[in-house]
Every structure is written in structure tokens, then in C-alpha cells.
Design an enzyme around this catalytic site. Structure first.
Site, PDB file in Angstrom:
ATOM      1  N   VAL A 229       1.460  -3.693   3.404  1.00  0.00           N
ATOM      2  CA  VAL A 229       0.931  -4.666   4.770  1.00  0.00           C
ATOM      3  C   VAL A 229       2.601  -5.546   4.283  1.00  0.00           C
ATOM      4  CG1 VAL A 229      -1.925  -5.621   5.104  1.00  0.00           C
ATOM      5  CG2 VAL A 229      -0.166  -6.160   2.381  1.00  0.00           C
TER       6      VAL A 229
ATOM      7  N   SER B 106       0.280  -1.124  -0.003  1.00  0.00           N
ATOM      8  CA  SER B 106       0.003   0.157   0.031  1.00  0.00           C
ATOM      9  C   SER B 106       0.985   1.161  -0.008  1.00  0.00           C
ATOM     10  CB  SER B 106      -1.491   0.133   0.868  1.00  0.00           C
ATOM     11  OG  SER B 106      -2.694  -1.180   1.252  1.00  0.00           O
TER      12      SER B 106
HETATM   13  O1  DON Z   1      -5.215  -5.033  -1.576  1.00  0.00           O
HETATM   14  C1  DON Z   1      -4.446  -4.836  -0.974  1.00  0.00           C
HETATM   15  O2  DON Z   1      -4.806  -5.751  -0.045  1.00  0.00           O
HETATM   16  C2  DON Z   1      -2.823  -5.224  -0.546  1.00  0.00           C
HETATM   17  N1  DON Z   1      -2.385  -4.741  -2.407  1.00  0.00           N
HETATM   18  C3  DON Z   1      -2.515  -3.817  -0.470  1.00  0.00           C
HETATM   19  C4  DON Z   1      -2.979  -3.673   1.019  1.00  0.00           C
HETATM   20  C5  DON Z   1      -1.678  -2.702   2.443  1.00  0.00           C
HETATM   21  O3  DON Z   1      -1.011  -2.459   2.063  1.00  0.00           O
HETATM   22  C6  DON Z   1      -2.778  -2.617   3.361  1.00  0.00           C
HETATM   23  N2  DON Z   1      -1.642  -1.725   4.126  1.00  0.00           N
HETATM   24  N3  DON Z   1      -1.955  -1.337   5.449  1.00  0.00           N
END
Ligand code: DON
Length: 315
Positions: free
Chosen positions: A269, A74
């Protein structure tokens, strides 16, 4: 022992500060849970830790595995937002809001009663709208994000990891559901598979703490790339992006994160968190295990130690 800084000083010994933080977080490494809802992410070694500070004069300070590339996830939403602001400017805010969501980053509930307009560009729904904007402007949107990050980080070889992108794409039902839902409200102009593919590839970009801390100096420098005449954002847009990070950059934990850390920041994440001190430096910390809102547990702690103890003399 915590460092005690008693005299306001503009020149901080970042090497000593980072070494001290590294020591202080050692006992907590491995605490939290590595994200496993994207199978490829679950394979990462939970004990890794890196942190980097890049000052506006270009000096680099680092500890631990600060040169190891990791999945930025993210954090990519921040740079995609900058690109969408460059192309669409004010028009963007008709399609996405700028309020903290108070919900999980992948929550669907708010979208229904807010008629397909996501709360902010950092939750997944908002980031999908931003990717849709990039799909309108670039033939290969994920490579446009890669190119932009190469320019900001000075690392011409960075790219996205195709296995990570495929791994996420294989389990993207939830993001696809949000995308379909927004499309039904006319808030997605491209097809759902096009947007999801570009989004998963953009999230799978790999960068190190040093790469990301350097990329963040543009926001610490009010929108201009330090040491060059190149402006990426005007001063007030850079201020707005920083404000969004402060209020929405750590998802449902944004309020608590702002209380503890007090800096504009954005998490992913993959366990990375980028942050900045305006007029001073870009920062990145990486430790894979997350707390329940999806922010790196030890990364948040390291940033809290930085601002609450080590650098309180310059605030
Ligand atoms: O779309 C998703 O769930 C992941 N590609 C990115 C989510 C994410 O990094 C949320 N962060 N804390």
C-alpha cells in the site's frame, strides 16, 4: 507511441524501454488514491514515480525517482515468507494456505469459517502468522528482516522508519483483531502485541526501486543470489514462492493483474510493486496512489506496458 518489437531478442534495451514507459504513464500520475488508513502514509507526494530493472548480470536500469526510499509495506511479506520457509519448510503450510483469497487484504470474514487458517501468506492474516513464525526464531524479528533485505539488496544502510511503524501501530485494531482470532485457534504462538509490533516495523521498512529490484533477482535466479554461490531457497521453493506471487500477489485483483501483467509480483500500500522475469531480471515500480484493491494504479499500468508491449518479443 508504443514501441514495436518484432524480432525475438534476448538482449533488451531496458534504458529505452523504461524511458518510453515513463513517458506513457506521465498522463496518469496522481490518479487513484494514496493509502490514508495509516496516517503517516497519507503524507507522501502522489506525483512520484520510479521504476528499476536489475538484470541477473547486475546491470541496473532506472527511471524517475528510482533511488527514493519508500515504505515497502506488504512487499515485506514476500521476504518474511522466504525467511519463514527457510526456518519451517513444509510445516508452514499447516498454518497458512496458498489459495487466492478473493477478499480484501485486511478482510476478517474468511478467517472465521476457515477456523483461523489464513488463505495465503500475503493477505494480512497470513502475514501475521508468518511474523509469528519469525518471532519464534529471532529475538528481534523485524531486524532479521532488515538484515535479510540488506543482504539481498546490497544496501547496508536500509532500515525501517519508526514514525511509520508507530503510526500503523496506533491504528492496528483490525490486524490485532485477526491476530487474536487466530490465537484463539492456536495459530499464533506469541502474544498479539509482540506480533503486531514486529509486523508494523517490518511493513515500515524503507527501500528504493533499485534496492527492491536487486533484491528480487534472487527469485528471478531460482533462489540463488546472482553472482555468488549463496542459495537463499532451493529451486522448487523459489518456484513455489513465484507461483504464490502470480496467484495471490495483487490481492483481490490477482487474476486481473496476472492477465494484464503476467509476471509473479507483490504489491504494497506504499505504492510499490515488485516483479520478476525468471532467468532475466528483478523489477520494481513505485507510484503511491492505489486502485481499489490496494495495488499501485500507475505501477500496474507500467508493468502492463512492460510485458504487453515492450517485452512481448522475449516471452
Ligand atoms: O497491515 C497493513 O494494512 C499494512 N501494513 C500493509 C498492507 C498492504 O501493504 C497491502 N497491500 N497492498
Amino acid at each position: 507511441m508504443l514501441p514495436t518489437a518484432t524480432h525475438p531478442s534476448p538482449s533488451v534495451d531496458y534504458a529505452a524501454v523504461l524511458a518510453q514507459i515513463h513517458e506513457q504513464v506521465a498522463h496518469a500520475l496522481g490518479r487513484g488514491r494514496v493509502a490514508d488508513y495509516i496516517p503517516e502514509l497519507a503524507r507522501v507526494d502522489a506525483q512520484q514515480f520510479g521504476m528499476a530493472v536489475v538484470r541477473l548480470d547486475g546491470s541496473v536500469f532506472e527511471v524517475g525517482q528510482a533511488r527514493t526510499p519508500f515504505s515497502i509495506q506488504s512487499i515485506s511479506k514476500l521476504f518474511a515468507l522466504i525467511m519463514a520457509l527457510k526456518s519451517d519448510g513444509e510445516r508452514l503450510w499447516a498454518r497458512v494456505g496458498r489459495e487466492p483469497s478473493g477478499n480484501a487484504f485486511n478482510s476478517l470474514v474468511q478467517l472465521e469459517y476457515e477456523r483461523g487458517r489464513p488463505r495465503n501468506p500475503f493477505i494480512n492474516a497470513g502475514a501475521l502468522v508468518i511474523t509469528d513464525v519469525l518471532c519464534q526464531h529471532f529475538v528481534v524479528p523485524e531486524m532479521a528482516v532488515v538484515e535479510f533485505l540488506r543482504k539481498l539488496s546490497g544496501n547496508a544502510s536500509l532500515s525501517y522508519d519508526s514514525s511509520m511503524a508507530a503510526s500503523e501501530q496506533g491504528c492496528s485494531d483490525r490486524n490485532a483483531a485477526m491476530a487474536h482470532f487466530m490465537r484463539s485457534f492456536g495459530n499464533l504462538r506469541n502474544t498479539v502485541p509482540e506480533v503486531i509490533e514486529a509486523y508494523c516495523r517490518q511493513c515500515a521498512i524503507e527501500m528504493s526501486c533499485v534496492d527492491l529490484a536487486r533484491a528480487m533477482t534472487v527469485l528471478a535466479n531460482h533462489g540463488a543470489i546472482p553472482g555468488s554461490n549463496k542459495r537463499v531457497l532451493d529451486v522448487s521453493s523459489a518456484k513455489r514462492v513465484n507461483a504464490l506471487m502470480l496467484t495471490c500477489g495483487a490481492y483481490d485483483a490477482s487474476g486481473d493483474f496476472a492477465f494484464r501483467v503476467g509476471l509473479p509480483a507483490k504489491s504494497g500500500v506504499g505504492g510499490g510493486i515488485v516483479a520478476l522475469i525468471p532467468g532475466e531480471c528483478g523489477i520494481c515500480v513505485w507510484s503511491p496512489p492505489l486502485e481499489e484493491s490496494g495495488n499501485s494504479l500507475v505501477g500496474s499500468l507500467a508493468l502492463e506496458l512492460l510485458t504487453t508491449w515492450s517485452l512481448n518479443s522475449i516471452f
